[in-house]
Structure formats: C-alpha cells, structure tokens
Scaffold this active site. Structure first.
Site, PDB file in Angstrom:
ATOM      1  N   TYR A 202       0.841  -1.204   0.000  1.00  4.98           N
ATOM      2  CA  TYR A 202       0.000   0.000   0.000  1.00  4.98           C
ATOM      3  C   TYR A 202       0.878   1.258   0.000  1.00  4.98           C
ATOM      4  CZ  TYR A 202      -3.371   3.484   1.687  1.00  4.98           C
ATOM      5  OH  TYR A 202      -4.149   4.602   1.829  1.00  4.98           O
ATOM      6  N   LYS A 206       1.216   4.196  -2.954  1.00  2.93           N
ATOM      7  CA  LYS A 206       1.038   5.630  -2.702  1.00  2.93           C
ATOM      8  C   LYS A 206       2.309   6.394  -3.074  1.00  2.93           C
ATOM      9  CE  LYS A 206      -3.189   5.821  -1.174  1.00  2.93           C
ATOM     10  NZ  LYS A 206      -4.248   6.582  -1.895  1.00  2.93           N
TER      11      LYS A 206
END
Length: 364
Positions: A202, A206
C-alpha cells in the site's frame, strides 16, 4: 442555472468518499452551481453512497458512475463516456477531478484481471490512465486534479512507527523497481505472512502516486500555513508545459488516518475494533488538539480536499502537496528523477496508453 463545472469523485462509497459527497451537497454554492459525478465500483449496491445521496438537495445535479479501478477496460469505458458527453455539451467541463478511491490489503494478496498487483493498479495505474484520458474534458482555465495520498509513501516518516511493517530489514525501500511492484513479486504474504506485507505494498503504491504527481521545486508561504512545498515533474510538469492545459492545477493531499473501511480486508482487531470503535472517538479528540494530526475525522479530511480544489489560490506550473491543510514534504524516493522516469514509462506501457488516448502533448 447553468452549471459552473463538473466535480468527479472516485471511491464515493467509502468513508472519505462519502464524506466528500456530503461536503459538496451541504455547501450551497457547490450543490447549486456544480454537477456531481460520483463514481463507485457498483452504484446499485453502494449503500453508503445511496444513503448519502438520499439527502441531496433538489437543486444539485448529480449522477453516479460505475467504474472498477481494478479493470483498465472499465476505466477506459467511463473515461470515453464522459469525454463524449462533455464534447457534446451534455456535461460541463470537469472543474475538479478528485481521485479518492483506494485499495489496501493486509495479509491477503490479489492480482487484477489485467495482470497487475491490485493495490498498485488501483492506487496508481488506473489513476494515471483516468487522468490522461480525462484531460480533454478538464476546465483548461480553472481545473484541478487532486489525488489522495498517504504518509505511508515515505518509509522515513515517523508516523509509520505505529506499525512494524517498515522495521523489517528485508525491505529497506518502498521502490524496489517498478516491475516488482506491478507484478506483485515484492513483499508477498509468502515472504511475510503478517499484515506488514500488505501495508508495504500500500505504501509503495502511494509512493508511485506521489512520484506521478511531482518533486520539490519552490518553497513559499501559503495562506493559513507557515510553509508550503511545491513540486514539479511528471504529470504536473508535463501539464505545466502544455500550450492548452498549463492552467490546470495538480494537487496531492494526505488526509491522515481516518475511521474508514479501508482496512476491511484486515484482521478483526484492525478492521473492526480499531476502525469502528477506537478511531471514531480518538479522531474527534485529536483533531481538536491538532487539526492536522495523525488521526482525523473523515469530515475534516473531506473539507481539506474541497478547500484544496475550490478555496485556495490555484498553483499553476507545480504540483501542490498538502498534509490536510498544512505543508507536506514528500519522500526522497519521490524526488529521484531516474525512478520517476522508470515509473512513468512503465505505466504508459502497462496501461497501453497511445497518442489518441490523451490531449497532453508531452505524454511520452
């Protein structure tokens, strides 16, 4: 009354997305003067969005759009539909494109039908494709593109000490190479069966999103904060050099930790106890002590997003990065020109972007 433009928001069935919609429909100027397109994977089953829109004022023109960011074909379809309607004058030009939808695994793992690790595709690749497709429908004078980021993109950010994912010596960087991220061969559950494997992916996704949006270029005061950091490269820089699109603003915003359903694929402790019981209370306390603290209510982050899109002065020529309503410094990996170039070129090939897909002149 003629609409001043379209506000397109992705991920509107989630906690932050529905809060953004609530902010729009409860703000008279936005509700009455702008057309809303609220995108979600499947509107027919999006109960949170349905409940939010049940309170929409009668003067707010709006519609829902089905888009699955785990499918490049779905992204292309919604992009083509919107572009066609804008070209025909059926929809006003896009004043704000708010790329809010997100995907996070914990100890699980999923690949998309396109052959990419799902977190990377949803959080980075589909946003790249959708942005390039919709540039032709943006308000070329006042349009703003905002992507929701996260402090997890910076492996050196002290807020990541709240989890142990970045303490594992096997993973000294969140950018081991774009191929490893795209194909899901890095930080796998086989390597690390804990929730740290998904959290790293994750954070890496990002980071890729922030790398798409820019690098540090200028430092100067911004109304309401001491310092603001501006960034200029990749999408923001390419738009800034475009003869027709240079007035479009590009913004990255970290909304902080919020009590949303982003962790629904996690354990009972994370997904329910932390997100449903602890954070709703904690966020209301912390936001009173520090408005841009580590934990915030989704309503506060939604207000920061609307502020960035409609209230602060446009920052053309550089991407603007915010942590809520304050300044944000991005990770050093996001300022690496070689890595950014590798990511941009890989993303174009992965999404099969061709010249006919975008009006951006410097797209290659």
């Amino acid at each position: 009354m003629t609409s001043k433009g379209t506000i397109l928001v992705t991920g509107t069935n989630g906690g932050l997305g529905s809060a953004i919609v609530r902010n729009i429909i409860s703000t008279p100027d936005l509700a009455s003067n702008y057309t809303g397109i609220y995108a979600v994977r499947k509107a027919a089953t999006a109960k949170t969005l349905q409940a939010t829109l049940a309170r929409v004022p009668s003067n707010h023109k709006h519609e829902t759009a089905d888009v699955d960011l785990g499918s490049l074909a779905s992204v292309r379809k919604v992009g083509a539909d919107i572009n066609a309607r804008v070209a025909k004058g059926e929809l006003p030009r896009i004043r704000a494109l708010i790329l809010n939808a997100g995907y996070q695994d914990h100890s699980g793992f999923a690949m998309s039908g396109d052959g990419f690790e799902m977190t990377w595709q949803v959080n980075f690749l589909s946003n790249l494709l959708l942005s390039l497709l919709l540039l032709q429908s943006m308000d070329a004078q006042d349009g703003r593109i905002l992507i929701v980021g996260s402090w997890s993109h910076d492996i050196e950010d002290s807020r990541n000490n709240a989890v142990s994912a970045y303490k594992d010596a096997r993973y000294p960087t969140l950018f081991p190479g774009v191929e490893a991220l795209a194909k899901g061969t890095w930080s796998t559950p086989e390597e690390d069966p804990s929730s740290g494997s998904g959290f790293r992916r994750y954070g890496a996704s990002k980071l890729c999103a922030i790398m798409l949006w820019g690098i540090v270029a200028v430092i100067e005061p911004l109304r309401g904060s001491a310092l603001t950091f501006f960034y200029s490269e990749e999408l923001a820089n390419r738009i800034a050099k475009d003869p027709k699109l240079s007035n479009i603003s590009v913004i990255g915003l970290d909304p902080g930790g919020m009590p949303t359903d982003i962790a629904r694929r996690g354990s009972f402790l994370i997904g329910y106890v932390t997100m449903k019981l602890v954070l709703p209370v904690l966020s209301e306390v912390i936001v009173r002590l520090n408005p841009n603290g580590m934990v915030r209510p989704s309503r506060k982050s939604a207000a920061d997003i609307i502020r960035a899109c409609f209230e602060i002065e446009a920052h053309r020529g550089e991407a603007l990065h915010l942590d809520g309503s304050a300044a944000m410094q991005i990770a050093k990996d996001a300022r690496d020109e070689v890595k950014r170039k590798e990511l941009w070129e890989y993303g174009l090939k992965a999404a099969k972007i061709e010249e006919r897909d975008t009006v951006l002149v410097d797209w290659k």
